[in-house]
Design a protein around this motif. Structure first.
Motif, PDB file in Angstrom:
ATOM      1  N   THR A  76      40.463  45.101  33.587  1.00 58.90           N
ATOM      2  CA  THR A  76      40.852  45.767  34.833  1.00 58.90           C
ATOM      3  C   THR A  76      41.210  47.228  34.569  1.00 58.90           C
ATOM      4  OG1 THR A  76      43.142  44.946  34.610  1.00 58.90           O
ATOM      5  CG2 THR A  76      41.624  43.643  35.954  1.00 58.90           C
ATOM      6  N   HIS A  77      41.758  47.507  33.384  1.00 58.55           N
ATOM      7  CA  HIS A  77      41.970  48.915  33.004  1.00 58.55           C
ATOM      8  C   HIS A  77      40.640  49.666  33.008  1.00 58.55           C
ATOM      9  CE1 HIS A  77      42.753  52.510  30.618  1.00 58.55           C
ATOM     10  NE2 HIS A  77      41.835  52.099  29.757  1.00 58.55           N
TER      11      HIS A  77
ATOM     12  N   HIS B 186      48.897  39.474  38.461  1.00 58.67           N
ATOM     13  CA  HIS B 186      48.486  40.819  38.844  1.00 58.67           C
ATOM     14  C   HIS B 186      48.643  41.865  37.748  1.00 58.67           C
ATOM     15  CE1 HIS B 186      49.490  39.182  43.073  1.00 58.67           C
ATOM     16  NE2 HIS B 186      48.193  39.062  42.824  1.00 58.67           N
TER      17      HIS B 186
ATOM     18  N   ARG C  85      47.572  44.056  34.529  1.00 57.91           N
ATOM     19  CA  ARG C  85      46.272  44.557  34.068  1.00 57.91           C
ATOM     20  C   ARG C  85      45.884  43.933  32.728  1.00 57.91           C
ATOM     21  NH1 ARG C  85      49.001  47.461  38.063  1.00 57.91           N
ATOM     22  NH2 ARG C  85      47.535  48.819  39.158  1.00 57.91           N
ATOM     23  N   THR C  86      44.580  43.750  32.569  1.00 59.00           N
ATOM     24  CA  THR C  86      43.998  43.398  31.287  1.00 59.00           C
ATOM     25  C   THR C  86      43.165  44.594  30.842  1.00 59.00           C
ATOM     26  OG1 THR C  86      41.984  42.494  32.251  1.00 59.00           O
ATOM     27  CG2 THR C  86      43.861  40.979  31.992  1.00 59.00           C
TER      28      THR C  86
ATOM     29  N   LYS D  46      38.224  40.764  29.535  1.00 57.01           N
ATOM     30  CA  LYS D  46      39.090  40.110  30.530  1.00 57.01           C
ATOM     31  C   LYS D  46      40.221  39.328  29.866  1.00 57.01           C
ATOM     32  CE  LYS D  46      36.163  35.987  30.954  1.00 57.01           C
ATOM     33  NZ  LYS D  46      35.345  35.176  31.889  1.00 57.01           N
TER      34      LYS D  46
ATOM     35  N   LEU E 288      37.903  49.023  34.625  1.00 51.70           N
ATOM     36  CA  LEU E 288      37.395  49.201  35.986  1.00 51.70           C
ATOM     37  C   LEU E 288      38.149  50.311  36.713  1.00 51.70           C
ATOM     38  CD1 LEU E 288      36.908  45.462  37.007  1.00 51.70           C
ATOM     39  CD2 LEU E 288      35.160  47.082  36.250  1.00 51.70           C
ATOM     40  N   GLU E 289      39.449  50.423  36.467  1.00 48.50           N
ATOM     41  CA  GLU E 289      40.220  51.487  37.106  1.00 48.50           C
ATOM     42  C   GLU E 289      39.825  52.856  36.549  1.00 48.50           C
ATOM     43  OE1 GLU E 289      44.431  50.882  37.692  1.00 48.50           O
ATOM     44  OE2 GLU E 289      44.179  48.701  37.801  1.00 48.50           O
TER      45      GLU E 289
ATOM     46  N   HIS F  70      48.850  52.588  35.906  1.00 49.66           N
ATOM     47  CA  HIS F  70      48.970  51.132  35.953  1.00 49.66           C
ATOM     48  C   HIS F  70      49.954  50.573  34.937  1.00 49.66           C
ATOM     49  CE1 HIS F  70      46.355  50.708  32.479  1.00 49.66           C
ATOM     50  NE2 HIS F  70      45.267  51.081  33.120  1.00 49.66           N
TER      51      HIS F  70
END
Length: 352
Positions: free
Chosen positions: A77-78, A71, A73-74, A58, A80-81, A198
């Protein structure tokens, strides 16, 4: 019959002949008693989610270092996508969703701080063979749980190791580059789909590029928005893939493949190599290089061991070189940790 055994029986009834049922896993390096509730791949997924390396994602850069907006991406989050895209494909193709998700969630556990600049600097100062997929496997096998490792299944480890080949082909032809399962191969493609989407989204949000700069072919073929592009790429992969010689052959149609390649090339030259992004990466490489050099010196061994302890990493073991231990440490820390550590070690204390 246990809950796990009932699930495995159901699983074999709905997974296609090209997917891998949990009961057919090649197992773990260290044999363990089966869980009465969860399949082996479900256990792997949970071990990844609960490990320290996963939580550190994170605070690791995807593309933009210390972005001002909320908003961007970290690395987490990458991840999770990627997991979401890969699981969508797995469900549509009747593959093992748990195996797919475990590989996706673990694929970047060994990623360095400051995005690919961290990986580049460790290639330069530690070893030309350093790569984040290999480091991810090292995290899983050696560094997690204070040196015990997570002891994941063969299929998850293989998928993590082979999820990336830098700017290599999207779907490789060489069997040595392919994961041993279709699920692992799906994660590789989902990883590329995720960052194409993203990173473009974040680059527009940041003002590094504007929508009008996106190549015409990419807009016409893939779409004009993040959801459109994701849907186009997912649908194309799912419907173009087909059995061949008794195996599932992942495939993308020529038009979509060319558009994805062009978009990747566009991002490389206009985003990743843009002055705003590249100049920050140069600074971050300097930080990591100086931290690496500092901890190699014997006089700083006590400080190094205390930092390993703070990060809940195993102490240096007999037979492991100092360079290897320092590399593991540098690769594991977050952007924020690296900046705070650099300030603490190299900048004078405030006199106020």
């Amino acid at each position: 019959m246990t809950s796990r055994e009932e699930f495995e029986k159901r699983e074999e009834s709905f997974i296609s002949p090209y997917g891998l049922p949990s009961s057919q896993s090649r197992g773990r390096v260290r044999e363990e008693a089966p869980c009465p509730i969860r399949s082996d791949f479900q256990r792997d997924r949970e071990r990844i989610v609960y490990c320290n390396a996963f939580r550190r994602l994170k605070h690791k850069t995807q593309v933009f270092l210390s972005p001002l907006g909320e908003h961007y991406r970290t690395r987490l989050t990458h991840t999770l996508e990627v997991a979401q895209l890969a699981r969508t494909v797995a469900r549509a193709m009747r593959l093992n969703e748990d195996l797919t998700e475990a590989i996706a969630l673990g694929h970047d556990l060994g990623h360095t701080p400051f995005g690919h600049s961290g990986e580049t600097v460790l290639k330069e100062i530690y070893s030309g063979n350093f790569s984040h997929p290999i480091q991810s496997l090292r995290v899983i096998d050696v560094l997690e749980k204070n040196g015990e490792g997570l002891n994941l299944t063969h299929e998850v480890r293989d998928g993590i190791l082979k999820h990336s080949k830098g700017y290599g082909t999207i779907i490789p032809e060489d069997s040595k580059e392919k994961a041993c399962t279709v699920e692992g191969q799906v994660v590789r493609v989902a990883d590329i789909m995720a960052y194409l989407n993203h990173d473009l989204d974040d680059a527009i949000r940041s003002g590094v590029i504007c929508e009008g700069q996106i190549p015409e072919r990419c807009v016409n073929v893939l779409g004009t928005s993040h959801p459109d592009r994701a849907t186009t790429m997912l649908r194309d992969l799912i419907y173009a893939s087909h059995p061949e010689n008794g195996e599932m052959k992942l495939q993308i149609t020529d038009d979509v493949h060319r558009a994805m390649d062009e978009l990747r090339n566009f991002l490389y030259h206009n985003v990743y190599r843009s002055p705003r992004v590249h100049n920050e990466f140069i600074k971050s490489k300097k930080i990591l290089r100086e931290l690496y050099t500092f901890f190699l010196e014997d006089q700083h061994e006590t400080i190094f061991l205390s930092e390993l302890d703070a990060l809940e990493m195993p102490e240096r073991k007999k037979g492991r070189s100092k360079e290897r231990s320092v590399c593991d440490f540098i690769a594991s820390i977050t952007d924020r940790y690296a900046l705070e550590l650099y300030e603490r070690l190299f900048l004078p204390l405030s006199l106020v």
